[in-house]
Design a protein around this motif. Structure first.
Motif, short mmCIF file in Angstrom:
data_model
loop_
_atom_site.label_atom_id
_atom_site.label_comp_id
_atom_site.label_asym_id
_atom_site.label_seq_id
_atom_site.Cartn_x
_atom_site.Cartn_y
_atom_site.Cartn_z
N LYS A 13 0.83 -1.20 0.00
CA LYS A 13 0.00 0.00 0.00
C LYS A 13 0.87 1.26 0.00
O LYS A 13 0.60 2.21 -0.74
CB LYS A 13 -0.94 0.01 1.21
N ALA A 14 1.91 1.25 0.80
CA ALA A 14 2.80 2.42 0.86
C ALA A 14 3.53 2.63 -0.47
O ALA A 14 3.62 3.77 -0.95
CB ALA A 14 3.82 2.23 1.99
N LYS A 15 4.01 1.55 -1.06
CA LYS A 15 4.71 1.66 -2.35
C LYS A 15 3.76 2.13 -3.44
O LYS A 15 4.12 2.92 -4.30
CB LYS A 15 5.33 0.32 -2.75
N ARG A 16 2.54 1.61 -3.42
CA ARG A 16 1.54 2.04 -4.41
C ARG A 16 1.29 3.54 -4.29
O ARG A 16 1.23 4.25 -5.30
CB ARG A 16 0.23 1.29 -4.21
N SER A 17 1.12 3.98 -3.06
CA SER A 17 0.86 5.40 -2.84
C SER A 17 2.01 6.26 -3.34
O SER A 17 1.80 7.31 -3.95
CB SER A 17 0.61 5.63 -1.35
N GLU A 18 3.21 5.78 -3.12
CA GLU A 18 4.40 6.53 -3.50
C GLU A 18 4.68 6.49 -5.01
O GLU A 18 4.99 7.52 -5.61
CB GLU A 18 5.60 5.93 -2.75
N GLN A 19 4.52 5.31 -5.62
CA GLN A 19 4.96 5.15 -7.01
C GLN A 19 3.83 5.07 -8.03
O GLN A 19 4.02 5.46 -9.18
CB GLN A 19 5.84 3.90 -7.13
N LEU A 33 -11.57 2.60 -10.35
CA LEU A 33 -10.36 2.00 -10.92
C LEU A 33 -9.17 2.13 -9.98
O LEU A 33 -8.26 1.30 -10.01
CB LEU A 33 -10.04 2.65 -12.27
N GLN A 34 -9.17 3.16 -9.15
CA GLN A 34 -8.05 3.39 -8.24
C GLN A 34 -8.30 2.85 -6.83
O GLN A 34 -7.45 2.99 -5.95
CB GLN A 34 -7.78 4.89 -8.14
N GLU A 35 -9.41 2.21 -6.62
CA GLU A 35 -9.78 1.73 -5.29
C GLU A 35 -8.75 0.76 -4.71
O GLU A 35 -8.53 0.72 -3.51
CB GLU A 35 -11.16 1.06 -5.35
N TYR A 36 -8.10 -0.03 -5.56
CA TYR A 36 -7.12 -1.01 -5.09
C TYR A 36 -5.95 -0.34 -4.36
O TYR A 36 -5.26 -0.99 -3.57
CB TYR A 36 -6.60 -1.85 -6.25
N LEU A 37 -5.73 0.95 -4.61
CA LEU A 37 -4.63 1.66 -3.96
C LEU A 37 -4.82 1.77 -2.45
O LEU A 37 -3.86 1.95 -1.71
CB LEU A 37 -4.49 3.07 -4.54
N GLN A 38 -6.07 1.65 -1.99
CA GLN A 38 -6.39 1.83 -0.57
C GLN A 38 -6.11 0.60 0.28
O GLN A 38 -6.11 0.70 1.51
CB GLN A 38 -7.87 2.22 -0.43
N ASP A 39 -5.89 -0.56 -0.36
CA ASP A 39 -5.71 -1.79 0.40
C ASP A 39 -4.63 -2.64 -0.28
O ASP A 39 -4.79 -3.04 -1.43
CB ASP A 39 -7.03 -2.56 0.46
N GLY A 40 -3.57 -2.93 0.42
CA GLY A 40 -2.46 -3.69 -0.13
C GLY A 40 -2.80 -5.13 -0.44
O GLY A 40 -2.06 -5.82 -1.14
N ARG A 41 -3.95 -5.61 0.04
CA ARG A 41 -4.37 -6.98 -0.25
C ARG A 41 -5.07 -7.11 -1.58
O ARG A 41 -5.21 -8.19 -2.12
CB ARG A 41 -5.29 -7.51 0.86
N CYS A 42 -5.57 -6.00 -2.10
CA CYS A 42 -6.30 -6.00 -3.36
C CYS A 42 -5.35 -6.05 -4.55
O CYS A 42 -4.22 -5.58 -4.47
CB CYS A 42 -7.18 -4.75 -3.48
N ALA A 43 -5.84 -6.59 -5.65
CA ALA A 43 -5.04 -6.70 -6.87
C ALA A 43 -5.44 -5.60 -7.84
O ALA A 43 -6.58 -5.12 -7.83
CB ALA A 43 -5.25 -8.05 -7.51
#
Length: 113
Positions: free
Chosen positions: A25-31, A68-78
């Protein structure tokens, strides 16, 4: 250009696959958030031909950008829902195949298989 943005997101997801959900989740938020921002900015400048497939895709992305961006909120989602669709596909195919059973014995045999 749109495909290039998608490819970038999928590449990043592959690099995050071994991380814990919180780290992902942190990496997604950052990158990945900057990639989404650039994609949506590019999308806002498009004016596709009315009735074209590109217009349909652009309108879909614009209308469902939050989903479409909802997966960014949870690191378990794909990023992709392909795994869920593959599971549902086997059920749908089995349901459709059962329409062609012409006897109880045939239906029983299919059930066993």
């Amino acid at each position: 250009m749109g495909v290039a943005y998608c490819n970038k997101l999928f590449f990043l997801e592959r690099t995050f696959k071994d991380l814990t959900p919180d780290e992902r989740k942190a990496k997604r938020s950052e990158q990945e958030t900057p990639v989404w921002d650039a994609f949506l900015n590019w999308l806002s400048g498009l004016n596709p031909t009315k009735g074209s497939k590109l217009e349909k895709a652009v309108n879909y992305a614009r209308n469902y950008k939050d989903s479409l961006q909802e997966y960014l909120q949870d690191g378990r989602c794909a990023l992709s829902n392909n795994a869920a669709e593959r599971c549902a596909k086997s059920y749908a195919i089995g349901r459709k195949n059962s329409l062609f059973h012409i006897s109880v014995d045939g239906a029983n045999a299919s059930t066993i298989i």
